[in-house]
Write a protein that holds these residues in place. Structure first.
Motif, PDB file in Angstrom:
ATOM      1  N   UNK A 184      76.963  22.880  53.634  1.00  0.00           N
ATOM      2  CA  UNK A 184      77.711  24.086  53.295  1.00  0.00           C
ATOM      3  C   UNK A 184      78.156  24.063  51.849  1.00  0.00           C
ATOM      4  N   UNK A 185      78.718  25.179  51.426  1.00  0.00           N
ATOM      5  CA  UNK A 185      79.157  25.305  50.038  1.00  0.00           C
ATOM      6  C   UNK A 185      80.492  26.037  50.026  1.00  0.00           C
ATOM      7  N   UNK A 186      81.416  25.556  49.219  1.00  0.00           N
ATOM      8  CA  UNK A 186      82.732  26.178  49.121  1.00  0.00           C
ATOM      9  C   UNK A 186      82.644  27.418  48.239  1.00  0.00           C
ATOM     10  N   UNK A 187      83.504  28.400  48.539  1.00  0.00           N
ATOM     11  CA  UNK A 187      83.541  29.628  47.750  1.00  0.00           C
ATOM     12  C   UNK A 187      84.061  29.313  46.348  1.00  0.00           C
ATOM     13  N   UNK A 188      83.411  29.913  45.340  1.00  0.00           N
ATOM     14  CA  UNK A 188      83.874  29.766  43.962  1.00  0.00           C
ATOM     15  C   UNK A 188      83.592  31.064  43.214  1.00  0.00           C
ATOM     16  N   UNK A 189      84.108  31.152  41.998  1.00  0.00           N
ATOM     17  CA  UNK A 189      83.867  32.331  41.181  1.00  0.00           C
ATOM     18  C   UNK A 189      82.393  32.451  40.791  1.00  0.00           C
ATOM     19  N   UNK A 190      81.638  31.404  40.917  1.00  0.00           N
ATOM     20  CA  UNK A 190      80.214  31.437  40.615  1.00  0.00           C
ATOM     21  C   UNK A 190      79.424  32.328  41.555  1.00  0.00           C
ATOM     22  N   UNK A 191      80.006  32.681  42.679  1.00  0.00           N
ATOM     23  CA  UNK A 191      79.328  33.563  43.631  1.00  0.00           C
ATOM     24  C   UNK A 191      79.423  35.033  43.230  1.00  0.00           C
ATOM     25  N   UNK A 192      80.393  35.390  42.414  1.00  0.00           N
ATOM     26  CA  UNK A 192      80.592  36.789  42.042  1.00  0.00           C
ATOM     27  C   UNK A 192      79.393  37.403  41.307  1.00  0.00           C
ATOM     28  N   UNK A 193      78.776  36.719  40.329  1.00  0.00           N
ATOM     29  CA  UNK A 193      77.599  37.327  39.691  1.00  0.00           C
ATOM     30  C   UNK A 193      76.450  37.564  40.664  1.00  0.00           C
ATOM     31  N   UNK A 194      76.277  36.673  41.612  1.00  0.00           N
ATOM     32  CA  UNK A 194      75.209  36.848  42.606  1.00  0.00           C
ATOM     33  C   UNK A 194      75.498  38.063  43.476  1.00  0.00           C
ATOM     34  N   UNK A 195      76.749  38.223  43.887  1.00  0.00           N
ATOM     35  CA  UNK A 195      77.132  39.373  44.704  1.00  0.00           C
ATOM     36  C   UNK A 195      76.974  40.668  43.910  1.00  0.00           C
ATOM     37  N   UNK A 196      77.366  40.648  42.623  1.00  0.00           N
ATOM     38  CA  UNK A 196      77.236  41.842  41.785  1.00  0.00           C
ATOM     39  C   UNK A 196      75.771  42.229  41.595  1.00  0.00           C
ATOM     40  N   UNK A 197      74.907  41.249  41.352  1.00  0.00           N
ATOM     41  CA  UNK A 197      73.482  41.540  41.196  1.00  0.00           C
ATOM     42  C   UNK A 197      72.865  42.057  42.489  1.00  0.00           C
ATOM     43  N   UNK A 198      73.282  41.500  43.624  1.00  0.00           N
ATOM     44  CA  UNK A 198      72.767  41.985  44.905  1.00  0.00           C
ATOM     45  C   UNK A 198      73.216  43.418  45.158  1.00  0.00           C
ATOM     46  N   UNK A 199      74.474  43.723  44.827  1.00  0.00           N
ATOM     47  CA  UNK A 199      74.965  45.090  44.996  1.00  0.00           C
ATOM     48  C   UNK A 199      74.221  46.057  44.072  1.00  0.00           C
ATOM     49  N   UNK A 200      73.945  45.634  42.829  1.00  0.00           N
ATOM     50  CA  UNK A 200      73.191  46.479  41.902  1.00  0.00           C
ATOM     51  C   UNK A 200      71.770  46.711  42.413  1.00  0.00           C
ATOM     52  N   UNK A 201      71.163  45.690  42.960  1.00  0.00           N
ATOM     53  CA  UNK A 201      69.808  45.821  43.499  1.00  0.00           C
ATOM     54  C   UNK A 201      69.766  46.822  44.647  1.00  0.00           C
ATOM     55  N   UNK A 202      70.718  46.715  45.550  1.00  0.00           N
ATOM     56  CA  UNK A 202      70.781  47.660  46.670  1.00  0.00           C
ATOM     57  C   UNK A 202      71.105  49.063  46.165  1.00  0.00           C
ATOM     58  N   UNK A 203      72.031  49.163  45.219  1.00  0.00           N
ATOM     59  CA  UNK A 203      72.393  50.462  44.664  1.00  0.00           C
ATOM     60  C   UNK A 203      71.224  51.138  43.958  1.00  0.00           C
ATOM     61  N   UNK A 204      70.465  50.368  43.146  1.00  0.00           N
ATOM     62  CA  UNK A 204      69.296  50.933  42.466  1.00  0.00           C
ATOM     63  C   UNK A 204      68.187  51.269  43.448  1.00  0.00           C
ATOM     64  N   UNK A 205      68.232  50.679  44.628  1.00  0.00           N
ATOM     65  CA  UNK A 205      67.259  51.045  45.644  1.00  0.00           C
ATOM     66  C   UNK A 205      67.483  52.449  46.177  1.00  0.00           C
ATOM     67  N   UNK A 206      68.744  52.887  46.163  1.00  0.00           N
ATOM     68  CA  UNK A 206      69.071  54.232  46.646  1.00  0.00           C
ATOM     69  C   UNK A 206      69.183  55.258  45.522  1.00  0.00           C
ATOM     70  N   UNK A 207      69.648  54.819  44.355  1.00  0.00           N
ATOM     71  CA  UNK A 207      69.848  55.746  43.253  1.00  0.00           C
ATOM     72  C   UNK A 207      69.426  55.068  41.956  1.00  0.00           C
ATOM     73  N   UNK A 208      68.472  55.670  41.246  1.00  0.00           N
ATOM     74  CA  UNK A 208      67.996  55.140  39.977  1.00  0.00           C
ATOM     75  C   UNK A 208      68.412  56.112  38.877  1.00  0.00           C
ATOM     76  N   UNK A 209      69.162  55.661  37.857  1.00  0.00           N
ATOM     77  CA  UNK A 209      69.583  56.555  36.785  1.00  0.00           C
ATOM     78  C   UNK A 209      68.377  57.192  36.081  1.00  0.00           C
ATOM     79  N   UNK A 210      68.584  58.405  35.591  1.00  0.00           N
ATOM     80  CA  UNK A 210      67.501  59.180  34.990  1.00  0.00           C
ATOM     81  C   UNK A 210      66.831  58.477  33.803  1.00  0.00           C
TER      82      UNK A 210
END
Length: 91
Positions: free
Chosen positions: A49-75
């Motif tokens: 296992x792995x303990x939660x750290x601030x290092x996980x935030x960039x991964x979560x942000x990139x995953x959210x951006x990937x999912x978001x760009x999957x539904x909406x792509x800026x012009x």
């Protein structure tokens, strides 16, 4: 001439077969090692296992951006991708 043409085809076929054989051997060796690392028993002293750290935030942000760009792509990005596709398909 026919013999030369056939021997050239067999030479190309044998090189292709040798390349495929080496590729399959390399892939199977890597797969063997990877499955051992993923599903094998861990060495002594390794905590699972792995303990939660601030290092996980960039991964979560990139995953959210990937999912978001999957539904909406800026012009502007959509225009760039369409232009790149048009250039590739014309040439």
């Amino acid at each position: 001439m026919v013999t030369f043409a056939l021997s050239d085809q067999f030479s190309s076929l044998s090189l292709t077969g040798l390349f495929l054989l080496c590729s399959v051997l390399a892939f199977s060796g890597m797969l063997y090692r990877i499955t051992g690392m993923v599903w094998g028993t861990p060495p002594d002293g390794i905590v699972q296992g792995e303990a939660w750290s601030l290092g996980h935030l960039p991964i979560i942000a990139l995953a959210a951006a990937l999912v978001g760009f999957g539904f909406f792509l800026p012009q502007p990005i959509r225009q760039l991708l369409e232009e790149a596709t048009r250039i590739i398909l014309i040439h």
